[in-house]
Design a protein around this motif. Structure first.
Motif, short mmCIF file in Angstrom:
data_model
loop_
_atom_site.label_atom_id
_atom_site.label_comp_id
_atom_site.label_asym_id
_atom_site.label_seq_id
_atom_site.Cartn_x
_atom_site.Cartn_y
_atom_site.Cartn_z
N GLN A 1 0.48 4.42 6.18
CA GLN A 1 1.02 2.97 5.46
C GLN A 1 2.15 2.44 5.89
O GLN A 1 2.37 1.24 5.95
N ALA B 1 0.93 -0.95 0.05
CA ALA B 1 0.12 -0.10 -0.09
C ALA B 1 0.83 1.19 -0.06
O ALA B 1 0.13 2.31 -0.16
N GLN B 2 2.10 1.05 0.28
CA GLN B 2 3.00 2.24 0.24
C GLN B 2 3.38 2.80 -1.17
O GLN B 2 3.93 4.13 -1.45
N ASP C 1 1.06 9.02 1.69
CA ASP C 1 1.51 8.61 2.95
C ASP C 1 1.96 9.64 3.74
O ASP C 1 3.09 9.68 4.67
#
Length: 467
Positions: free
Chosen positions: A140, A101-102, A135
């Motif tokens: 994240q 998700a980063q 982020d």
């Protein structure tokens, strides 16, 4: 509140926008982590064996080639340990999923459309789409770090199992050999009692003794013989348990060892109490879970703050006859969630406190474990020496009683008593010998075993970061 924009821009403009937003990201809401403090003594109560402890194959200190082979086989073939290695792979894969998700999600697509309304109008398009959630608050990143910490915990869990498995194999091996020794002792004492019975029967036939002495000696012999079936049952149970520990079927499994007499009782170096924090994998696992929970607090904090995501789309449309690019930014701010965000934060904070207490408890239990094993090793060393002296005395008393009985200088009751005393003394010595060896194993285990995670990680198909 959300703001959505969309327009055709140049690729260089999209790149500049993305880079600018990426530069804004990097804040973190994760609380500063500090290992929980706990008072540790400068040295062990026993005050002995303070030499530095080095991880390694501690079982070789008993100088038994068969034990070396069994533990090597168990660390390779034990199915519970294999399952633990698989859990490492699972945890690392889960961490990889969370960590994804980063990074931006990139998709490539296209379509083809052909219409026939008074003519042919083909339409083709190819496009690429990138979606990225900035982020900015480190949400994240904190989630990824939390998952990584849990993956480390799974490595330490496997190390704990490895530590326990090696000790269990050694304990079971020594137990089987001890029971074999006790069976040989019971058979030897029973054979001696049978010879005495034959002597008493001869004396009874000559009228020198009564049938009462014959019955008493027969009872003594039968008592020694009756001790053997339970010992065989215990031996078989320990043998089958050992087979399972080394990953072998119980059927046909057997040992070649010739008792405990040739084994040496090692004196492990204990190091200092502070060393346990680096040696015991169960302590390291507890701290890894605490670190994971600390990252979860950062995730829960960041959930209160605005969230910004970016969608980039670029492609070629043959009908439009050119390139189409667009950038869409979405900003969202939580306003009301019925207490969900606050409840999650309170839960994660309470979880940190719970794991802090569990971590401290694991340290105290480890210290207790070492002190208990040190006491056991020390006292059993003394006990073995005293019981050896008792056996020597019992053997001499039995020899003299038989000589004097044959010469008619002592009564039968004295002979009967010394027979049973000798058996009890020798059987007790064998049990103390087993406890003495197992206390050494327990001390090696309490100090962390070989505390080597490299062997666990090498068996994993997913690379595991080492602590």
């Amino acid at each position: 509140m959300s703001v959505v924009t969309g327009r055709s821009v140049r690729p260089t403009s999209i790149t500049l926008i993305a880079l600018g937003l990426l530069m804004l990201s990097g804040c973190s809401m994760v609380p500063d982590y500090k290992p929980p403090e706990i008072p540790l003594a400068a040295q062990w109560s026993a005050g002995q064996g303070v030499g530095a402890v080095a991880g390694g194959q501690w079982w070789r200190e008993f100088h038994s080639a068969e034990l070396d082979q069994l533990i090597a086989r168990g660390l390779t073939a034990n199915y519970t340990l294999k399952a633990a290695v698989s859990r490492i792979d699972e945890a690392r894969s889960s961490a990889q999923v969370v960590g994804a998700a980063q990074y931006p999600a990139l998709n490539l697509g296209g379509n083809f459309q052909r219409q026939n309304n008074y003519g042919t109008t083909p339409k083709r398009s190819v496009f690429a789409e990138a979606t990225y959630e900035l982020d900015f608050w480190g949400k994240q990143r904190a989630a990824a770090d939390s998952a990584d910490a849990l993956a480390h915990a799974s490595v330490f869990d496997a190390g704990t199992l490895r530590m326990t498995l090696g000790a269990s194999i050694a304990d079971s091996y020594f137990q089987v050999l001890s029971l074999e020794d006790r069976l040989r002792l019971a058979q030897s004492i029973a054979d001696d009692a049978r010879q005495v019975l034959e002597l008493v029967q001869i004396q009874a036939s000559q009228g020198a003794v009564s049938n009462l002495e014959v019955a008493q000696q027969r009872n003594a012999m039968q008592t020694f013989e009756a001790a053997m079936p339970p010992l065989r049952q215990q031996r078989d149970q320990a043998l089958y348990q050992l087979a399972v520990l080394v990953g072998a079927p119980p059927e046909g499994f057997h040992l070649h060892g010739d008792g405990l007499k040739d084994l040496q009782v090692p004196q492990p170096a204990t190091g200092l109490p502070i060393g346990l924090l680096r040696q015991r994998p169960d302590i390291q696992a507890a701290e890894a879970r605490l670190q994971s929970a600390n990252f979860d607090v950062g995730v829960a904090r960041a959930a209160f703050l605005p969230n910004l995501s970016l969608d980039l789309l670029g492609g070629i449309d043959t009908l439009a006859g050119g390139q189409i690019w667009s950038a869409i930014g979405t900003l969202s701010q939580p306003l009301f969630a019925g207490g969900q965000l606050k409840g999650q934060l309170h839960f994660d904070q309470a979880h940190v406190q719970e794991l802090t207490d569990s971590y401290r408890e694991s340290i105290l239990e480890a210290l207790q474990d070492v002190e208990t094993q040190l006491s056991a090793a020390r006292e059993l060393d003394k006990s073995y020496a005293l019981n050896q002296s008792a056996v020597d005395s019992a053997r001499e008393a039995a020899r003299l009683a038989q000589v004097r009985y044959r010469l008619g200088s002592t009564d039968f009751q004295t002979l009967l008593i010394v027979e049973r005393t000798q058996y009890q003394a020798e059987d007790t010595l064998l049990q103390v010998r087993l406890q003495h060896l197992q206390a050494a194993v327990g001390l090696f285990r309490a100090l962390g075993g070989d505390f080597s995670t490299a062997a666990i990680a090498s068996n994993s198909s997913v690379q595991v970061a080492q602590p």
